[in-house]
Design a protein around this motif. Structure first.
Motif, PDB file in Angstrom:
ATOM      1  N   PRO A   1       0.839  -1.205   0.000  1.00  0.00           N
ATOM      2  CA  PRO A   1       0.000   0.000   0.000  1.00  0.00           C
ATOM      3  C   PRO A   1       0.873   1.254   0.000  1.00  0.00           C
ATOM      4  CG  PRO A   1       0.056  -1.011   2.183  1.00  0.00           C
ATOM      5  CD  PRO A   1       0.742  -1.955   1.258  1.00  0.00           C
ATOM      6  N   GLY A   2       0.357   2.333  -0.578  1.00  0.00           N
ATOM      7  CA  GLY A   2       1.128   3.557  -0.735  1.00  0.00           C
ATOM      8  C   GLY A   2       1.409   4.286   0.558  1.00  0.00           C
ATOM      9  N   ASP A   3       0.728   3.916   1.665  1.00  0.00           N
ATOM     10  CA  ASP A   3       0.976   4.639   2.923  1.00  0.00           C
ATOM     11  C   ASP A   3       2.113   3.999   3.735  1.00  0.00           C
ATOM     12  OD1 ASP A   3      -1.833   3.163   4.808  1.00  0.00           O
ATOM     13  OD2 ASP A   3      -0.228   2.283   3.624  1.00  0.00           O
ATOM     14  N   ARG A   4       2.764   2.977   3.184  1.00  0.00           N
ATOM     15  CA  ARG A   4       3.893   2.379   3.884  1.00  0.00           C
ATOM     16  C   ARG A   4       5.098   3.329   3.852  1.00  0.00           C
ATOM     17  NH1 ARG A   4       3.875  -3.296   4.538  1.00  0.00           N
ATOM     18  NH2 ARG A   4       1.792  -3.846   5.232  1.00  0.00           N
ATOM     19  N   SER A   5       5.925   3.251   4.881  1.00  0.00           N
ATOM     20  CA  SER A   5       7.139   4.066   4.893  1.00  0.00           C
ATOM     21  C   SER A   5       8.179   3.420   3.990  1.00  0.00           C
ATOM     22  CB  SER A   5       7.697   4.184   6.311  1.00  0.00           C
ATOM     23  OG  SER A   5       8.249   2.940   6.729  1.00  0.00           O
TER      24      SER A   5
ATOM     25  N   CYS B   1      -1.231   3.488  -5.056  1.00  0.00           N
ATOM     26  CA  CYS B   1      -1.240   4.889  -4.648  1.00  0.00           C
ATOM     27  C   CYS B   1      -2.650   5.330  -4.272  1.00  0.00           C
ATOM     28  CB  CYS B   1      -0.683   5.769  -5.771  1.00  0.00           C
ATOM     29  SG  CYS B   1       0.981   5.278  -6.260  1.00  0.00           S
ATOM     30  N   GLN B   2      -2.744   6.526  -3.630  1.00  0.00           N
ATOM     31  CA  GLN B   2      -4.030   6.997  -3.123  1.00  0.00           C
ATOM     32  C   GLN B   2      -5.068   7.163  -4.218  1.00  0.00           C
ATOM     33  OE1 GLN B   2      -3.420  10.524  -0.813  1.00  0.00           O
ATOM     34  NE2 GLN B   2      -3.134   9.387   1.085  1.00  0.00           N
TER      35      GLN B   2
ATOM     36  N   THR C   1       8.740  10.491   3.871  1.00  0.00           N
ATOM     37  CA  THR C   1       7.799  10.429   2.763  1.00  0.00           C
ATOM     38  C   THR C   1       7.341   8.988   2.532  1.00  0.00           C
ATOM     39  OG1 THR C   1       9.012  12.239   1.740  1.00  0.00           O
ATOM     40  CG2 THR C   1       7.394  11.077   0.381  1.00  0.00           C
ATOM     41  N   VAL C   2       6.036   8.777   2.348  1.00  0.00           N
ATOM     42  CA  VAL C   2       5.516   7.434   2.119  1.00  0.00           C
ATOM     43  C   VAL C   2       5.792   7.018   0.688  1.00  0.00           C
ATOM     44  CG1 VAL C   2       3.741   7.647   3.893  1.00  0.00           C
ATOM     45  CG2 VAL C   2       3.248   8.363   1.551  1.00  0.00           C
TER      46      VAL C   2
ATOM     47  N   GLY D   1       3.949   5.873  -1.593  1.00  0.00           N
ATOM     48  CA  GLY D   1       2.992   6.286  -2.617  1.00  0.00           C
ATOM     49  C   GLY D   1       3.449   7.529  -3.338  1.00  0.00           C
ATOM     50  N   GLU D   2       4.211   8.398  -2.655  1.00  0.00           N
ATOM     51  CA  GLU D   2       4.723   9.620  -3.269  1.00  0.00           C
ATOM     52  C   GLU D   2       6.084   9.397  -3.915  1.00  0.00           C
ATOM     53  OE1 GLU D   2       2.775  12.181   0.390  1.00  0.00           O
ATOM     54  OE2 GLU D   2       4.636  12.866  -0.513  1.00  0.00           O
TER      55      GLU D   2
END
Length: 835
Positions: free
Chosen positions: A148-152, A172-173, A196-197, A199-200
Motif C-alpha cells: 500500500p502507498g501509505d507504507r514508509s 497509490c491513493q 515520505t511514504v 505512494g509519493e
C-alpha cells in the motif's frame, strides 16, 4: 577447438569506482547519475568490495545518518571475479550456481577490466529464439509483492529484502499503480526523502505488458522504455505478475529445468520399478550410457555403473568408499557446493551443469541430476546421481554458432553478425540522438596478389590486413569481413564527420604500409566508402549499399583513398583537409601569420593600460582566414602548440622593436589554450622569451578561460605562481560564460577578470546582465582583482559601467584590433605607458 565468445566481448568497461571512505549517499548519487547497478570500492587499483542496488534494501531509511556512513562499512566483500577470457556460457553457469548478479572482470594481474551483469547476459547470450517462442506468462513472477502507498520507505525496503524481491508494485491513493525498485532505493540513498511514504516516491505509471504477449516483445519494451520491470496484465486488465531481465534469464533456465524434470521423473519410475524387478534394473543400469553413482546418506559411494568407469576412468573398486569429491575439478567454490546440498536437502533433488575431472586429469562438463532416496520412515538413506558428458555438445553448439556469425579465416564477425550489430547500433543511435558510420573497405588489385602468390599466401595477407585494421579501431567498434577482400567497419557514437575521416585516414595508411608474405615484401592499397546514420539512411541495407557506392567512387577517382557518400559532405571534408594542410605548412614556416593588437584603457583616466595580442592569418590562395575557423582547427589537430609559440615570438619581437625605437609599449596579454598551459616547460619558455628579447619582467602576460583551470585548479597553482614570479599578469577570459566555480578565485594567483562581452552588450536591456556584472565586479573588488569589460561598443554601455567596479575598457568604442604599425602610430606616440 573453436573458441567460445568470451566475457571480454560483452562486459561493461565503464567501471564506476570510489574509495572506501566515500559516503554511501555520494556513491549512490554517482550510481543514480550513471544509471549503473554496482559501485566498485577500490584501493591501490584493487577491488576491495562492491555495493550494489541489492544492498540498498538493507539501508535503515529511518536513520538519515545511515546513508552518510563510509561505503566500506556496508560493502560486500570479497568481490567475485572472473577472467576476461572466460566463455560466456561458463559465466552464465556461475550466475546461476552462485546466485550472483555481478562478476568483476579482472586481468592476470588482478586489475579490474570491466564488470559483467545478468542484464549483459540477457542482451548478449542469444536468447532470441526462446523469447520468440514463449509468452510473458511463462516467465513472469506470478505473485508480485504488492504494497500500500501509505507504507514508509524503510518498511518497503524491509519487505522487499525479506521476500527477495528487486521490485514491488505500489497502490497509490488515487488508485493508480506505481513501482518501487532497487534502483529507486539507490536514488533515495543518494537523496534521503525523510518520512515520505512510498505512494509519493514510487515511479508512475507502472509500465505494463499483456500476459499473452511474446517475451521478445517484452524484452524490446524493457529496452525501449529504459525500465527494468513491467507489470503483467490479464484479459481483464488486472495486474497478475511482474517481469524483469532477471525473469527472462530465469525463464530460460526454468524451461531447461522442466525438460530435465521430465527426464528425471522417467528415471524415478525406472528406479521404482527396479525395487520390484531388481535383475531387470541391474541390466538397465549396466547398459545405460549415462554414469550412475549411488551413495549412502553420508555420501560414501556404494555403487557405480560401467558408464561411470568409461566416463571418469575410475573403476568400481577405486570409487567404493570414497565420496564424489574425487571428481572435483576445483572450478567451483564452497558456496556452489553449499547451495547444491541445501537445495538437495530442501527439495530432494538437484539438477545442473558442473565441471568435473577425470582420473587422467582432463576436465569435462557434465549434466548432473542428484536425487535423495528416502526410506519408509521418510529419512534419507541414499543418494542417486545420474550424469552425462555434454562437453562435446557444448563445443558443437559453439562451433555452429561461430560458423553462423564469424568468418572462418579471419575470425572476424561476418555479414550476418554485422547486420545484427548495425541494427542494434541504429536503434541505440535513434534513442540517444547520436550518429554512427559505416565504412566499406575493398583492397585494391587483390586479385593480382592471389594470382601471383597463390590463394594460401593471399589468405595470409588477408589475416595481416585484418590485424592492422583492427589495431586502428576502438574496442567498441566492429570490423567485419564481407567476403573476399571486402571489409566493413561500424563506428558507433560519432559526434562529428571529422572523427570518421580521421579513422579512414588511419585505415588507408595502415593498409598502405609494406607487407611481408612468403618472404616477399610488397604494398597493397585500399579504397573506402563512408555512409552516415541518419544523414545517408536509417536502415541497415541502405547504409551498407551507400557505403559500397561511395567505395566504388573512391576506386574510380584514384584508389587508395576514401569518399563520403554525399558529395557535399565530401567537398566539406576536402575543404577542411585543405585548410588543415595549409595551416600545417604555415605552422612550420610562419608565412602569412601576423598579430593585431587591441588596446585596453583605464576607464576613469583614459590612459592606455595594456593590449591584447590576437593572431591573424593571411594565405596566398585562401585569403584572410577567420580566427573562428583556424583556431578551433588548430586545437583539434594539435597545431595550436607551434602556432602559440610563433605568436609569443612575434609579440616579443615587436615589443623589443618598439622599445628600441624609443617607445614605451604597455603590457601585452597573449591567450593560452589548455594544451599550451599544461605544457611542462611553459614557465621555462616564458623565461627564455624574456631573456632572448631583453624584455622587462611582466611585459607579456597571459589570458586563460575558466575551462582550462576548472577541473585541475590545484595542479595549476604552481604554474601560475611561477608566472607571477616572472611579473606576468594573469587574466581569466570570458568570465561568467562557463561553469564558474568561484572557490578557485581565492586559491589561484590570478590578477584580472575579463567580463564576457555578452553581459556588457545587454547592460541596460537585461536586469540579469546588470545583476551578473554587479556580482562579478563586487566579488573582484573584495578579492583585490582588476576587472576588464570586454566588447564595449556604445557610449550607453560605457555609461552603464560607471556604476560598477570596472578598471579597464576594451572594445570597438575605444579601439579595434589593428596591426603593429597602426597601433604604434595611434596609441604609443600619444599614450606612452611605463613598461
Amino acid at each position: 577447438m573453436t573458441q567460445e565468445l568470451s566475457v571480454e566481448r560483452i562486459m561493461n568497461t565503464g567501471l564506476l569506482t570510489c574509495a572506501p571512505e566515500t559516503p554511501l549517499c555520494e556513491a549512490a548519487a554517482r550510481m543514480a547519475e550513471r544509471r549503473v547497478s554496482a559501485m566498485l570500492v577500490v584501493t591501490d587499483e584493487r577491488a576491495v568490495g562492491i555495493w550494489t542496488e541489492r544492498d540498498s534494501l538493507f539501508v535503515d531509511f529511518t536513520d538519515p545518518e545511515a546513508v552518510r556512513r563510509p561505503i566500506e562499512g556496508v560493502m560486500s566483500q570479497p568481490v567475485a571475479t572472473i577472467h576476461p577470457a572466460t566463455p560466456v556460457g561458463e559465466a552464465a553457469l556461475r550466475f546461476s550456481a552462485e546466485r550472483r548478479r555481478h562478476l568483476l572482470v579482472v586481468d592476470d594481474a588482478g586489475r579490474p577490466r570491466g564488470i559483467l551483469s545478468q542484464t549483459d547476459l540477457a542482451l548478449n547470450q542469444g536468447l532470441e529464439p526462446y523469447l520468440r517462442l514463449r509468452e510473458v506468462g511463462d516467465a513472469m513472477r506470478q505473485r508480485p509483492l504488492l504494497l500500500p502507498g501509505d507504507r514508509s520507505l524503510n518498511e518497503a525496503a524491509r519487505h522487499m529484502g525479506r521476500h527477495g524481491c528487486d521490485a514491488a508494485v505500489v497502490t497509490c491513493q488515487d488508485g493508480e499503480l506505481g513501482i518501487l525498485t532497487e534502483r529507486d532505493l539507490v536514488r533515495f540513498v543518494a537523496r534521503h526523502p525523510g518520512n515520505t511514504v512510498i505512494g509519493e516516491l514510487a515511479s508512475r505509471p507502472l509500465m505494463t505488458v499483456d500476459v499473452e504477449a511474446a517475451l521478445i516483445h517484452a524484452r524490446d519494451l524493457l529496452i525501449d522504455q529504459r525500465v527494468r520491470h513491467l507489470g503483467v496484465l490479464d484479459g481483464e486488465g488486472e495486474v497478475v505478475g511482474l517481469l524483469g531481465f532477471q525473469d527472462l534469464l530465469a525463464g530460460a533456465e526454468h524451461l531447461y529445468l522442466e525438460d530435465l524434470r521430465e527426464a528425471l521423473e522417467q528415471r524415478d519410475q525406472a528406479l521404482s520399478q527396479s525395487r520390484r524387478h531388481l535383475q531387470l534394473a541391474e541390466r538397465v543400469i549396466d547398459a545405460s550410457l549415462e554414469g550412475i553413482i549411488i551413495t549412502d546418506a553420508e555420501t560414501r559411494i556404494e555403487f557405480v555403473n560401467p558408464a561411470f568407469t568409461h566416463l571418469t576412468g575410475y573403476s568400481l573398486e577405486e570409487a567404493v568408499g570414497r565420496t564424489p569429491a574425487l571428481l572435483s575439478s576445483g572450478r567451483h567454490d564452497a558456496d556452489f557446493y553449499r547451495d547444491m546440498w541445501r537445495t538437495l536437502q530442501e527439495s530432494g533433488y538437484w539438477r545442473g551443469e558442473i565441471w568435473n575431472r577425470r582420473k587422467s586429469g582432463q576436465l569435462y562438463l557434465e549434466l548432473l541430476t542428484i536425487t535423495a532416496i528416502r526410506d519408509d520412515r521418510g529419512e534419507i538413506s541414499h543418494y542417486a546421481a545420474l550424469f552425462s558428458d555434454i562437453t562435446h555438445i557444448r563445443e558443437n553448439e559453439e562451433q555452429v554458432r561461430r560458423l553462423a556469425y564469424y568468418d572462418p579465416l579471419t575470425r572476424l564477425p561476418n555479414r550476418r553478425l554485422l547486420e545484427d550489430r548495425l541494427e542494434l547500433g541504429i536503434r541505440h543511435a535513434r534513442r540517444y540522438g547520436q550518429r554512427l558510420a559505416v565504412i566499406f573497405l575493398d583492397l585494391d588489385h587483390f586479385k593480382q596478389v592471389n594470382d601471383a602468390l597463390g590463394h594460401a599466401l593471399g589468405d595470409e595477407l588477408l589475416l595481416k590486413v585484418s590485424k592492422r585494421l583492427r589495431a586502428q579501431l576502438r574496442e567498441d567498434d566492429t570490423l567485419a569481413r564481407q567476403g573476399g577482400d571486402e571489409f566493413i567497419v561500424l563506428l558507433n557514437e560519432i559526434e562529428a564527420v571529422e572523427e570518421v575521416t580521421r579513422v579512414a585516414h588511419r585505415l588507408v595508411e595502415s593498409v598502405s604500409a609494406p607487407f611481408e608474405v612468403g618472404g616477399q615484401a610488397f604494398r597493397v592499397g585500399c579504397s573506402l566508402g563512408i555512409s552516415l546514420y541518419p544523414d545517408d539512411g536509417d536502415r541497415v541495407e541502405t547504409l551498407v549499399r551507400r557505403a559500397d557506392s561511395a567505395m566504388y567512387r573512391a576506386k574510380q577517382e584514384g584508389r587508395n583513398t576514401y569518399r563520403l557518400f554525399r558529395a557535399e559532405m565530401h567537398r566539406e571534408d576536402r575543404g577542411r583537409l585543405e585548410l588543415e594542410t595549409a595551416l600545417r605548412n604555415t605552422a612550420e614556416t610562419g608565412a602569412g601569420l601576423g598579430v593585431h593588437y587591441q588596446p585596453l584603457f583605464d576607464r576613469d583616466s583614459g590612459e592606455l593600460e595594456g593590449a591584447e595580442a590576437l593572431l591573424r592569418w593571411h594565405h596566398p590562395t585562401l585569403g584572410h582566414v577567420s580566427p573562428g575557423d583556424f583556431i578551433p582547427l588548430a586545437e583539434r589537430s594539435g597545431l595550436i602548440l607551434p602556432l602559440g609559440e610563433r605568436l609569443m615570438q612575434l609579440v616579443a619581437a615587436q615589443l623589443r622593436d618598439w622599445r628600441a625605437a624609443g617607445l614605451a609599449p604597455p603590457r601585452v596579454a597573449v591567450n593560452l589554450s589548455a594544451r599550451q598551459f599544461w605544457q611542462s616547460d611553459l614557465v621555462a619558455q616564458v623565461r627564455e622569451l624574456y631573456a632572448a628579447y631583453a624584455l622587462p619582467p611582466g611585459q607579456i602576460g597571459v589570458e586563460l578561460t575558466e575551462s582550462v583551470l576548472l577541473d585541475k585548479h590545484q595542479e595549476a597553482i604552481a604554474t601560475l605562481q611561477a608566472l607571477r614570479e616572472l611579473g606576468c599578469r594573469i587574466a581569466i577570459d570570458d568570465f561568467g560564460t562557463g561553469y564558474s566555480s568561484l572557490s578557485y578565485l581565492q586559491d589561484l594567483p590570478v590578477t584580472t577578470l575579463k567580463i564576457d562581452r555578452s553581459f556588457i552588450q545587454q547592460l541596460g536591456e537585461s536586469r540579469g546582465s546588470s545583476a551578473i556584472v554587479a556580482a562579478v565586479t563586487g566579488l573582484a573588488e573584495e578579492l583585490g582583482l582588476r576587472v576588464v569589460a570586454e566588447g564595449v561598443e556604445t557610449e550607453a554601455q560605457l555609461q552603464a559601467l560607471s556604476r560598477h567596479h570596472v578598471n579597464l575598457i576594451q572594445g570597438y568604442l575605444t579601439g579595434r584590433p589593428v596591426e603593429a604599425a597602426t597601433f604604434a602610430e595611434r596609441y604609443l606616440a600619444r599614450h606612452g605607458a611605463p613598461a
